[in-house]
Scaffold this motif. Structure first.
Motif, PDB file in Angstrom:
ATOM      1  N   ASN A   6      48.431   9.688 -22.333  1.00 21.95           N
ATOM      2  CA  ASN A   6      49.587   9.076 -21.660  1.00 21.95           C
ATOM      3  C   ASN A   6      49.923   7.699 -22.200  1.00 21.95           C
ATOM      4  N   MET A   7      48.898   6.900 -22.540  1.00 19.46           N
ATOM      5  CA  MET A   7      49.167   5.557 -23.061  1.00 19.46           C
ATOM      6  C   MET A   7      49.929   5.631 -24.379  1.00 19.46           C
ATOM      7  N   ALA A   8      49.603   6.572 -25.226  1.00 24.13           N
ATOM      8  CA  ALA A   8      50.335   6.734 -26.490  1.00 24.13           C
ATOM      9  C   ALA A   8      51.775   7.161 -26.211  1.00 24.13           C
ATOM     10  N   ASN A   9      51.942   8.089 -25.277  1.00 22.82           N
ATOM     11  CA  ASN A   9      53.304   8.503 -24.902  1.00 22.82           C
ATOM     12  C   ASN A   9      54.100   7.306 -24.403  1.00 22.82           C
ATOM     13  N   ASN A  15      34.301  20.970 -19.638  1.00 23.89           N
ATOM     14  CA  ASN A  15      34.185  19.922 -20.650  1.00 23.89           C
ATOM     15  C   ASN A  15      35.554  19.469 -21.143  1.00 23.89           C
ATOM     16  N   GLU A  16      36.465  20.412 -21.316  1.00 25.81           N
ATOM     17  CA  GLU A  16      37.829  20.078 -21.741  1.00 25.81           C
ATOM     18  C   GLU A  16      38.520  19.229 -20.677  1.00 25.81           C
ATOM     19  N   GLU A  17      38.315  19.578 -19.423  1.00 27.47           N
ATOM     20  CA  GLU A  17      38.916  18.822 -18.321  1.00 27.47           C
ATOM     21  C   GLU A  17      38.338  17.409 -18.262  1.00 27.47           C
ATOM     22  N   LYS A  18      37.039  17.255 -18.466  1.00 31.57           N
ATOM     23  CA  LYS A  18      36.408  15.929 -18.491  1.00 31.57           C
ATOM     24  C   LYS A  18      36.990  15.088 -19.624  1.00 31.57           C
ATOM     25  N   LEU A  19      37.116  15.684 -20.798  1.00 27.68           N
ATOM     26  CA  LEU A  19      37.684  14.973 -21.946  1.00 27.68           C
ATOM     27  C   LEU A  19      39.118  14.535 -21.655  1.00 27.68           C
ATOM     28  N   ARG A  20      39.901  15.409 -21.066  1.00 31.82           N
ATOM     29  CA  ARG A  20      41.282  15.083 -20.733  1.00 31.82           C
ATOM     30  C   ARG A  20      41.338  13.903 -19.757  1.00 31.82           C
ATOM     31  N   LEU A  21      40.490  13.937 -18.740  1.00 29.98           N
ATOM     32  CA  LEU A  21      40.458  12.841 -17.760  1.00 29.98           C
ATOM     33  C   LEU A  21      40.054  11.521 -18.407  1.00 29.98           C
ATOM     34  N   ILE A  22      39.087  11.571 -19.293  1.00 28.08           N
ATOM     35  CA  ILE A  22      38.652  10.360 -20.000  1.00 28.08           C
ATOM     36  C   ILE A  22      39.803   9.796 -20.830  1.00 28.08           C
ATOM     37  N   LEU A  23      40.440  10.652 -21.626  1.00 24.51           N
ATOM     38  CA  LEU A  23      41.544  10.204 -22.482  1.00 24.51           C
ATOM     39  C   LEU A  23      42.703   9.634 -21.682  1.00 24.51           C
ATOM     40  N   GLU A  24      43.009  10.240 -20.552  1.00 22.60           N
ATOM     41  CA  GLU A  24      44.142   9.770 -19.757  1.00 22.60           C
ATOM     42  C   GLU A  24      43.845   8.461 -19.045  1.00 22.60           C
ATOM     43  N   ASN A  25      42.586   8.089 -18.942  1.00 28.54           N
ATOM     44  CA  ASN A  25      42.234   6.847 -18.256  1.00 28.54           C
ATOM     45  C   ASN A  25      41.870   5.717 -19.198  1.00 28.54           C
ATOM     46  N   LEU A  26      42.050   5.916 -20.498  1.00 27.69           N
ATOM     47  CA  LEU A  26      41.823   4.845 -21.458  1.00 27.69           C
ATOM     48  C   LEU A  26      43.009   3.886 -21.454  1.00 27.69           C
ATOM     49  N   SER A  27      42.738   2.619 -21.733  1.00 28.12           N
ATOM     50  CA  SER A  27      43.829   1.647 -21.796  1.00 28.12           C
ATOM     51  C   SER A  27      44.446   1.585 -23.191  1.00 28.12           C
ATOM     52  N   GLU A  28      43.927   2.356 -24.109  1.00 28.95           N
ATOM     53  CA  GLU A  28      44.470   2.431 -25.464  1.00 28.95           C
ATOM     54  C   GLU A  28      45.185   3.757 -25.654  1.00 28.95           C
ATOM     55  N   LYS A  61      35.373  17.693 -45.685  1.00 30.29           N
ATOM     56  CA  LYS A  61      36.826  17.758 -45.836  1.00 30.29           C
ATOM     57  C   LYS A  61      37.461  17.222 -44.549  1.00 30.29           C
ATOM     58  N   VAL A  62      38.469  16.345 -44.685  1.00 28.27           N
ATOM     59  CA  VAL A  62      39.159  15.798 -43.519  1.00 28.27           C
ATOM     60  C   VAL A  62      39.989  16.911 -42.883  1.00 28.27           C
ATOM     61  N   VAL A  63      39.691  17.188 -41.611  1.00 28.68           N
ATOM     62  CA  VAL A  63      40.418  18.235 -40.891  1.00 28.68           C
ATOM     63  C   VAL A  63      41.347  17.662 -39.831  1.00 28.68           C
ATOM     64  N   ALA A  64      41.093  16.414 -39.438  1.00 25.73           N
ATOM     65  CA  ALA A  64      41.939  15.765 -38.441  1.00 25.73           C
ATOM     66  C   ALA A  64      41.725  14.254 -38.507  1.00 25.73           C
ATOM     67  N   VAL A  65      42.595  13.548 -37.805  1.00 21.61           N
ATOM     68  CA  VAL A  65      42.547  12.089 -37.767  1.00 21.61           C
ATOM     69  C   VAL A  65      42.715  11.647 -36.316  1.00 21.61           C
ATOM     70  N   VAL A  66      41.940  10.652 -35.921  1.00 19.65           N
ATOM     71  CA  VAL A  66      42.077  10.060 -34.594  1.00 19.65           C
ATOM     72  C   VAL A  66      42.585   8.630 -34.770  1.00 19.65           C
ATOM     73  N   LEU A  67      43.706   8.327 -34.122  1.00 20.51           N
ATOM     74  CA  LEU A  67      44.265   6.977 -34.141  1.00 20.51           C
ATOM     75  C   LEU A  67      44.163   6.380 -32.745  1.00 20.51           C
ATOM     76  N   THR A  68      43.822   5.098 -32.686  1.00 22.53           N
ATOM     77  CA  THR A  68      43.876   4.381 -31.414  1.00 22.53           C
ATOM     78  C   THR A  68      44.826   3.199 -31.591  1.00 22.53           C
ATOM     79  N   ILE A  69      45.600   2.942 -30.545  1.00 27.74           N
ATOM     80  CA  ILE A  69      46.605   1.888 -30.582  1.00 27.74           C
ATOM     81  C   ILE A  69      46.416   0.998 -29.359  1.00 27.74           C
ATOM     82  N   LYS A  70      46.276  -0.287 -29.620  1.00 29.02           N
ATOM     83  CA  LYS A  70      46.127  -1.266 -28.541  1.00 29.02           C
ATOM     84  C   LYS A  70      47.264  -2.272 -28.647  1.00 29.02           C
ATOM     85  N   ASP A  71      48.069  -2.362 -27.609  1.00 34.15           N
ATOM     86  CA  ASP A  71      49.183  -3.308 -27.581  1.00 34.15           C
ATOM     87  C   ASP A  71      48.634  -4.679 -27.202  1.00 34.15           C
TER      88      ASP A  71
END
Length: 184
Positions: free
Chosen positions: A62-65, A33-46, A142-152
């Motif tokens: 990678n897109m954020a980097n 499941n972690e590997e699937k999530l990683r693959l999904i995140l790395e293939n997003l255009s955001e 309680k807020v434990v984390a934040v997810v940011l998305t950035i689209k150029d």
């Protein structure tokens, strides 16, 4: 008596082996499941950034980097003002840092597509982006984390301006005034 002890030891070992096999299956499933999530995140255009409630980066795709021009995740600050000067789309008015999605998400507020211009102070390069933020809350709200998305959207805005200029030129060539009335 020995047979009872032998049966008990065998049963204990069998139970231990079964428990270990179950734990290994759960571990394998989590890894998959972690590997699937990683693959999904790395293939997003955001670009995607996840930070904990202390604004420490937990995950960056990678897109954020690429967006930040930084390869090492730990060199990216969740606070975008540590990397860029931030302006409203007019490119003159400074955008208040307390209105950025990170700050608002840490307060439990979700934001969608905040349109801002980023200026890299070192290169003087400008980027027009849409940035969104979502709080991740625990069972106690309680807020434990934040997810940011950035689209150029720099290229889209540039094309939009070029289209407006071209349309204006052609309108003038065929005899339209600015108000849309034809010139006779």
């Amino acid at each position: 008596m020995q047979q009872g002890v032998l049966y008990s030891v065998t049963r204990d070992i069998s139970e231990q082996i079964k428990l270990e096999e179950e734990q290994q299956a759960v571990t394998n499933e989590l890894y998959e499941n972690e590997e699937k999530l990683r693959l999904i995140l790395e293939n997003l255009s955001e670009g995607v950034i996840v930070a904990n409630s202390d604004q420490k980066i937990v995950l960056v795709n990678n897109m954020a980097n690429e967006f930040f021009g930084i390869e090492q995740d730990d060199e990216i600050s969740a606070n975008i003002i540590n990397h860029f000067e931030i302006y409203y789309p007019d490119e003159k008015t400074i955008f208040p840092s307390q209105n950025l999605p990170m700050e608002r998400a840490l307060k439990g507020e979700s934001t969608d597509d905040i349109d801002i211009v980023l200026l890299d102070p070192a290169t003087k390069e400008k980027k027009r982006i849409l940035i969104s933020g979502r709080p991740l809350v625990d069972q106690n709200e309680k807020v434990v984390a934040v997810v940011l998305t950035i689209k150029d959207i720099s290229k889209y805005k540039q094309l939009e301006e070029e289209l407006k200029e071209t349309e204006s030129k052609y309108r003038q060539l065929i005899g339209f005034k600015k108000g849309g009335d034809t010139v006779i």
